[in-house]
Scaffold this active site. Structure first.
Site, short mmCIF file in Angstrom:
data_model
loop_
_atom_site.label_atom_id
_atom_site.label_comp_id
_atom_site.label_asym_id
_atom_site.label_seq_id
_atom_site.Cartn_x
_atom_site.Cartn_y
_atom_site.Cartn_z
N LYS A 7 0.84 -1.20 0.00
CA LYS A 7 0.00 0.00 0.00
C LYS A 7 0.88 1.26 0.00
O LYS A 7 1.88 1.32 0.72
CB LYS A 7 -0.88 -0.05 1.25
CG LYS A 7 -1.98 0.98 1.37
CD LYS A 7 -2.78 0.65 2.63
CE LYS A 7 -3.93 1.63 2.85
NZ LYS A 7 -4.69 1.26 4.08
N ILE B 64 -7.17 8.19 3.61
CA ILE B 64 -6.99 6.81 4.08
C ILE B 64 -8.11 6.42 5.05
O ILE B 64 -7.96 5.53 5.87
CB ILE B 64 -5.62 6.54 4.73
CG1 ILE B 64 -4.52 7.45 4.15
CG2 ILE B 64 -5.20 5.10 4.54
CD1 ILE B 64 -3.15 7.19 4.71
N SER C 45 -9.34 0.86 3.33
CA SER C 45 -8.53 1.73 2.51
C SER C 45 -7.43 1.02 1.75
O SER C 45 -6.77 1.62 0.89
CB SER C 45 -7.93 2.84 3.37
OG SER C 45 -7.07 2.30 4.37
N ILE D 130 -7.36 0.49 10.34
CA ILE D 130 -7.73 1.25 11.54
C ILE D 130 -9.23 1.20 11.79
O ILE D 130 -9.72 1.65 12.81
CB ILE D 130 -7.26 2.71 11.43
CG1 ILE D 130 -7.21 3.39 12.79
CG2 ILE D 130 -8.15 3.50 10.44
CD1 ILE D 130 -6.56 4.76 12.79
N GLY D 131 -9.97 0.61 10.82
CA GLY D 131 -11.42 0.47 11.00
C GLY D 131 -12.01 -0.61 10.11
O GLY D 131 -13.23 -0.74 10.02
N GLY D 132 -11.12 -1.35 9.45
CA GLY D 132 -11.56 -2.40 8.53
C GLY D 132 -10.78 -2.39 7.23
O GLY D 132 -11.13 -3.07 6.27
N SER D 133 -9.69 -1.63 7.19
CA SER D 133 -9.02 -1.32 5.94
C SER D 133 -8.23 -2.45 5.31
O SER D 133 -7.83 -2.36 4.15
CB SER D 133 -8.09 -0.12 6.13
OG SER D 133 -8.84 1.04 6.35
#
Length: 533
Positions: A132, A181, A207, A228-231
């Site tokens: 990434k 992001i 992301s 950080i939240g599902g990325s």
């Protein structure tokens, strides 16, 4: 008149295009009406039968074995995956930069070393690895998809990149993330919109969506993302992959670019996307065996341990978070897995009610932007960059506001209280693992990925979690329940917009969640689950 941000984006895109050699260009691009393009690499004529075999048949572990047995070379692998990544870019817009020349140079040195010494550099010797873009690669841009950072050049490799190189991995491709992001899609003013290889009207997720799309079309065998939240889990789920969000502080995040460095209210993690559970293990074992805590004091000094699974694992099943009911394909996937596990003597299943998941989103979305998003808005304003709709959406959650220090302390206290309460709650069920959806449905339509809680709650609780593929949408089986009465506006949106024909061919995945810093057991349990399926 061209304005500043458009000039920056045009320059960046021109560089990206220049990294794809002319002999890797498609003669024709499928019309946009062609939604599933996963077969194009095999039919476009650019890849030889041998290159198709290497990119389609094996996972990273198997390719490492082929190199060890001298049945392939790193140069052969790098060439094959670079060609396939070039095709993927033309179909999906999933490449920021193809590192063809650099990767070939590194691959050649690895092959020469093995031929001369008979020794492999490490467990990833010669394996092509994609990464990434906001994870720094020395000598290359580190924009994090902010136009204001388009000229930032990384002076050093990120720790995770350095670790992969020392293990013999060959960085061959860098992939896009969305503006800020902070989307479960991958769209930015820098490179545009990345789409899903199984259905180009759907998002590959975010992301780490560039990684998801690239691996989804098998143009990479192992990818490095962040979460950080599902990325990591969102792109893995949307593209039929295995994706892993490790416990925080087990891998180094040093060298990852973003808008806010030093933010600790919710920590992001780096982790792998792959084609098998054993490749997730390969990645984690390789990285942690390098003792990352010696270079990054924030990493907990826990070595990679042998799994210690109970003879019979007790799995808690969360069928719905009671905020947004999973769509029919996800419900069917859940039942498929439940039926299989219940027949196995290795598992005991018990239904678990979710605890305050609506509150979890209110809390984590406030913790993301403690300054009310000011740092982001300042970066956009610096070059006049327009704010994308999904960026605007996440920055304007009802709980987002600018906090003073006392407000930050109060919010972190609330975070810890929720974690402690949920930990005790799960202990009352006596479960070793949680099985739950990875999202409310299959890959959302472009512009519609606005529900994070099936993944973000585990970030808030800091529990390791892995996504694994189960099935694909079947319009004949995944029929809409016309009698369903939505619980709230969010639930109504996902119910009303569901049409199985819109998601034809889309992968359907689920999520397995473990205990904090118990990554080894979670991956071992995942392997047992997948074997049972």
């Amino acid at each position: 008149m061209t304005i500043q941000w458009e000039q920056i984006a045009a320059k960046y895109s021109a560089h990206r295009d220049s990294t794809i050699p002319s002999f890797m260009k498609l003669k024709t691009i499928p019309y946009k009406e062609v939604l599933n393009v996963t077969n194009v690499p095999a039919t476009c004529g650019l890849l030889s039968p041998r290159e198709l075999e290497l990119t389609e048949k094996y996972d990273a572990t198997a390719l490492a074995d082929l190199i060890k047995e001298r049945k392939t070379t790193s140069v052969e692998l790098v060439t094959a995956f670079c060609k396939r990544a070039a095709v993927a870019q033309q179909l999906l817009n999933c490449v920021n930069e193809l590192l063809f020349d650099e990767a070939l140079e590194q691959a050649t040195k690895l092959d020469e070393h093995y031929a001369k010494t008979g020794e492999l550099v490490g467990p990833l010797h010669g394996i092509p690895v994609s990464v990434k873009e906001h994870i720094c690669v020395k000598g290359h841009t580190a924009t994090a998809s902010f136009l204001a950072k388009a000229e930032v050049i990384a002076e050093e490799d990120a720790d995770i990149v350095e670790t992969i190189r020392k293990a013999g991995g060959v960085l061959f491709c860098r992939t896009p993330q969305p503006q800020s992001i902070m989307q479960l899609e991958t769209s930015s003013n820098l490179i545009g919109v990345t789409v899903n290889p199984f259905n180009r009207k759907l998002t590959p997720g975010g992301s780490s969506g560039g990684e998801g799309a690239l691996l989804g079309i098998r143009a990479s065998v192992l990818g490095i993302g962040s979460d950080i939240g599902g990325s990591i889990r969102s792109p893995a789920a949307n593209n039929g992959l295995f994706g892993y969000r490790p416990s925080t502080l087990r891998l180094s995040r040093k060298g990852c670019q973003g808008a806010v460095l030093g933010q600790e209210s919710i920590l992001g993690v780096v982790g792998p996307l792959a084609h098998s559970v054993r490749d997730l293990n390969l990645f984690m074992n390789t990285c942690i065996s390098s003792k990352p805590w010696l270079n990054d004091a924030s990493v907990v000094p826990i070595p990679w341990r042998n799994p210690d699974l109970p003879a019979k694992m007790r799995i808690g099943v969360i069928r719905s978070d009671k905020v947004v009911t999973p769509q029919p394909p996800v419900q069917r996937a859940m039942q498929m897995v439940i039926d299989k596990l219940e027949k196995s003597p290795k598992f005991e299943l018990v239904d678990v009610e979710p605890m305050e998941h609506k509150y979890s989103w209110e809390l984590i979305s406030e913790l993301y932007f403690l300054d009310g998003g000011k740092v982001y808005y300042d970066l956009f304003a610096k070059v006049g960059e327009p704010i994308e709709p999904l960026t605007e959406w996440i920055l304007n959650q009802p709980s987002t506001k600018n906090h003073d220090m006392a407000g930050v302390w109060k919010l972190v206290t609330e975070r810890d209280a929720y974690r402690n309460k949920y930990t005790k709650y799960l202990q009352s069920y006596g479960v070793d693992l949680i099985l739950c959806p990875a999202g409310p449905g299959p890959a959302p339509k472009l512009g519609e990925a606005k529900y994070w809680t099936y993944t973000s709650v585990w970030n808030l609780l800091d529990l390791p979690s892995a996504v694994f593929p189960v099935t694909k949408v079947d319009p004949g089986l995944d029929v809409k329940d016309e009698s369903y009465e939505p619980m709230n506006d969010e639930d109504a949106f996902h119910y009303q917009t569901y049409n199985p024909e819109d998601y034809k061919d889309a992968p359907v995945s689920l999520q397995l969640v473990g205990k904090r810093w118990d990554d080894e057991n979670l991956l071992a349990a995942l392997e047992k689950v997948v074997e049972t399926l």
